[in-house]
Enzyme design. Structure first.
Site, PDB file in Angstrom:
ATOM      1  N   ARG A  67       7.127  -4.994  10.842  1.00  0.00           N
ATOM      2  CA  ARG A  67       5.681  -5.289  10.919  1.00  0.00           C
ATOM      3  C   ARG A  67       5.627  -5.222  12.281  1.00  0.00           C
ATOM      4  NH1 ARG A  67       1.980 -10.183   8.364  1.00  0.00           N
ATOM      5  NH2 ARG A  67       2.384  -8.612   6.526  1.00  0.00           N
ATOM      6  N   HIS A  81       0.008  -1.017   4.350  1.00  0.00           N
ATOM      7  CA  HIS A  81       0.570  -2.004   4.085  1.00  0.00           C
ATOM      8  C   HIS A  81       1.494  -1.688   2.457  1.00  0.00           C
ATOM      9  CE1 HIS A  81       2.087  -5.866   3.903  1.00  0.00           C
ATOM     10  NE2 HIS A  81       1.093  -6.757   3.467  1.00  0.00           N
ATOM     11  N   GLN A 128       2.376  -4.438   0.064  1.00  0.00           N
ATOM     12  CA  GLN A 128       1.572  -5.051  -0.614  1.00  0.00           C
ATOM     13  C   GLN A 128       0.910  -4.410  -1.633  1.00  0.00           C
ATOM     14  OE1 GLN A 128      -0.164  -8.033   0.307  1.00  0.00           O
ATOM     15  NE2 GLN A 128      -0.873  -7.912  -1.634  1.00  0.00           N
ATOM     16  N   ASP A 154     -10.476  -8.371   1.488  1.00  0.00           N
ATOM     17  CA  ASP A 154      -9.576  -8.687   2.689  1.00  0.00           C
ATOM     18  C   ASP A 154     -10.425  -9.086   3.749  1.00  0.00           C
ATOM     19  OD1 ASP A 154      -7.167  -9.007   4.078  1.00  0.00           O
ATOM     20  OD2 ASP A 154      -7.031  -7.071   4.626  1.00  0.00           O
ATOM     21  N   CYS A 183      -5.106  -9.980  -0.601  1.00  0.00           N
ATOM     22  CA  CYS A 183      -3.826  -9.921  -0.305  1.00  0.00           C
ATOM     23  C   CYS A 183      -3.237 -11.376   0.493  1.00  0.00           C
ATOM     24  CB  CYS A 183      -3.535  -8.916   0.729  1.00  0.00           C
ATOM     25  SG  CYS A 183      -4.567  -8.822   2.084  1.00  0.00           S
ATOM     26  N   ARG A 222       4.980  -9.987  -4.733  1.00  0.00           N
ATOM     27  CA  ARG A 222       5.455  -9.405  -3.544  1.00  0.00           C
ATOM     28  C   ARG A 222       6.969  -9.576  -3.710  1.00  0.00           C
ATOM     29  NH1 ARG A 222       2.605  -9.126   1.094  1.00  0.00           N
ATOM     30  NH2 ARG A 222       4.265  -7.890   1.817  1.00  0.00           N
TER      31      ARG A 222
HETATM   32  N1   CP Z   1      -0.351 -10.535   2.579  1.00  0.00           N
HETATM   33  C1   CP Z   1       0.496 -10.380   3.311  1.00  0.00           C
HETATM   34  O1   CP Z   1       1.084  -9.307   4.120  1.00  0.00           O
HETATM   35  O2   CP Z   1       0.702 -11.586   4.059  1.00  0.00           O
HETATM   36  P1   CP Z   1       1.392 -12.209   5.394  1.00  0.00           P
HETATM   37  O3   CP Z   1       0.847 -11.652   6.333  1.00  0.00           O
HETATM   38  O4   CP Z   1       1.408 -13.579   5.205  1.00  0.00           O
HETATM   39  O5   CP Z   1       2.846 -11.477   5.202  1.00  0.00           O
HETATM   40  N1  NVA Z   2      -5.562  -6.547   6.969  1.00  0.00           N
HETATM   41  C1  NVA Z   2      -4.809  -7.885   7.267  1.00  0.00           C
HETATM   42  C2  NVA Z   2      -3.799  -7.967   6.282  1.00  0.00           C
HETATM   43  C3  NVA Z   2      -2.909  -9.124   6.450  1.00  0.00           C
HETATM   44  C4  NVA Z   2      -1.769  -9.322   5.279  1.00  0.00           C
HETATM   45  C5  NVA Z   2      -4.269  -7.653   8.589  1.00  0.00           C
HETATM   46  O1  NVA Z   2      -3.883  -6.683   8.963  1.00  0.00           O
HETATM   47  O2  NVA Z   2      -4.488  -8.717   9.417  1.00  0.00           O
END
Ligand code: CP
Ligand code: NVA
Length: 310
Positions: free
Chosen positions: A111, A138, A141, A227, A268, A296
């Site tokens: 990440r 992502h 997701q 989102d 998400c 997930r």
């Molecule tokens: N949706 C998602 O990726 O959540 P987190 O940021 O909690 O991993």
């Molecule tokens: N778009 C959001 C998704 C989090 C899972 C972010 O990147 O913060």
């Protein structure tokens, strides 16, 4: 296992998952079947003695815990590496980190802020790299989103994205293009998909419709997906939230009334209640967000098995 040079695309190169279209459509469909089976009967496929590093520059609840739990359920082991745990945090280059980790672990879930860093990691890694979210994509997701859609609105239903054309949206666009899902993306002017995203979707299958009118997007939709307006690590201009507010981009029960009667509300998570979605909507009958979050686990187990099982 380790290597001193970036990998070219030889038969020996590991398969990565940097975005949804690293898989074929048939592979996505097969992963969804496998995940649904896991959901139904709790089946396990061992990744005995395999270790996967979870290299996370940003916080996470769902991605981290579902990967850690999934690896336990598969008989493998997850090693969580936060931003301050590695020499990376003290300036060691990512390409050196990738080559060192490749000598120890069987896969890397990353990440990262910058999608180019993810590509560097994949280029220098001798083991599969899975994108656990970057500023651009992502895709883990998206696998859960597609499974959730299949279980609720149906993959032949229409989906309305209401919000920022962010990482979650862009991978959803890729996944929907590949599976021919009818998607409309509604975003305020200046925060929508750009021509490259649309061209890429068209090259994969179906290009999404786009609009700046959330009500038009949601009308009769079988699923409504939103989102956050401001993603992790983003430093938005002062006008961003105002543009979403002024444009009516908060998903509330009035907006959902325009959708199909049994429309699925997706997010998400984490949600910023009162911004992109109201508490009433998120706690209401349309919401499928907890099923979506749980999915997930099953989709990532299927992905891990696909990429790592011998
Ligand atoms: N949706 C998602 O990726 O959540 P987190 O940021 O909690 O991993
Ligand atoms: N778009 C959001 C998704 C989090 C899972 C972010 O990147 O913060």
């Amino acid at each position: 296992m380790s290597t001193l040079t970036p990998h070219d695309t030889t038969d020996d190169s590991p398969a990565h998952y940097t975005d949804v279209d690293d898989l074929t459509t048939a592979e996505v469909e097969s992963l969804l079947d496998s995940a649904a089976q896991r959901r139904a009967d709790g089946s396990r496929s061992p990744l005995a003695e395999q270790t996967v590093a979870l290299l996370f520059e940003k916080p996470s609840t769902r991605t981290r815990v579902s990967f850690e739990t999934g690896l336990t359920r598969l008989g493998g082991h997850a090693q969580f590496l936060g931003p301050d745990d590695l020499q990376l945090g003290a300036g060691e280059p990512l390409r050196d980190t990738a080559r060192a980790l490749s000598g120890y672990v069987d896969g890397i879930v990353a990440r990262l802020f910058d999608h180019e860093d993810l590509e560097t990691l994949a280029a220098y890694s001798a083991v599969p790299v899975i994108n656990g979210l970057t500023d651009a994509a992502h895709p883990c997701q998206t696998l859960a989103d597609l499974l959730t859609l299949r279980e609720t609105a149906g993959l032949d239903g229409s989906v309305a994205w209401v919000g920022d054309a962010n990482n979650v949206c862009r991978s959803l666009v890729v996944g929907c293009a590949m599976l021919d899902v009818d998607l409309t993306v509604a975003s305020p002017e200046g925060y929508g998909l750009d021509a490259d995203h649309l061209d890429h979707a068209a090259s994969l299958g179906t290009e999404p419709a786009t609009t700046t009118d959330p009500e038009a997007a949601v009308a009769d939709a079988d699923a409504v997906y939103t989102d956050v307006w401001v993603s992790m690590g983003e430093d938005p201009d002062g006008d961003k939230r105002a543009a979403f507010e002024a444009g009516g981009f908060t998903v509330d029960e009035d907006l959902l009334d325009l959708a199909a009667e049994d429309a699925a509300l997706m997010h998400c998570l984490p949600a910023h209640r009162g911004e992109e979605v109201t508490d009433d909507a998120l706690e209401g009958a349309h919401a499928v967000v907890w099923r979506q979050a749980e999915n997930r686990l099953y989709t990532q187990e299927a992905l891990l098995e696909h990429l790592l099982a011998a």
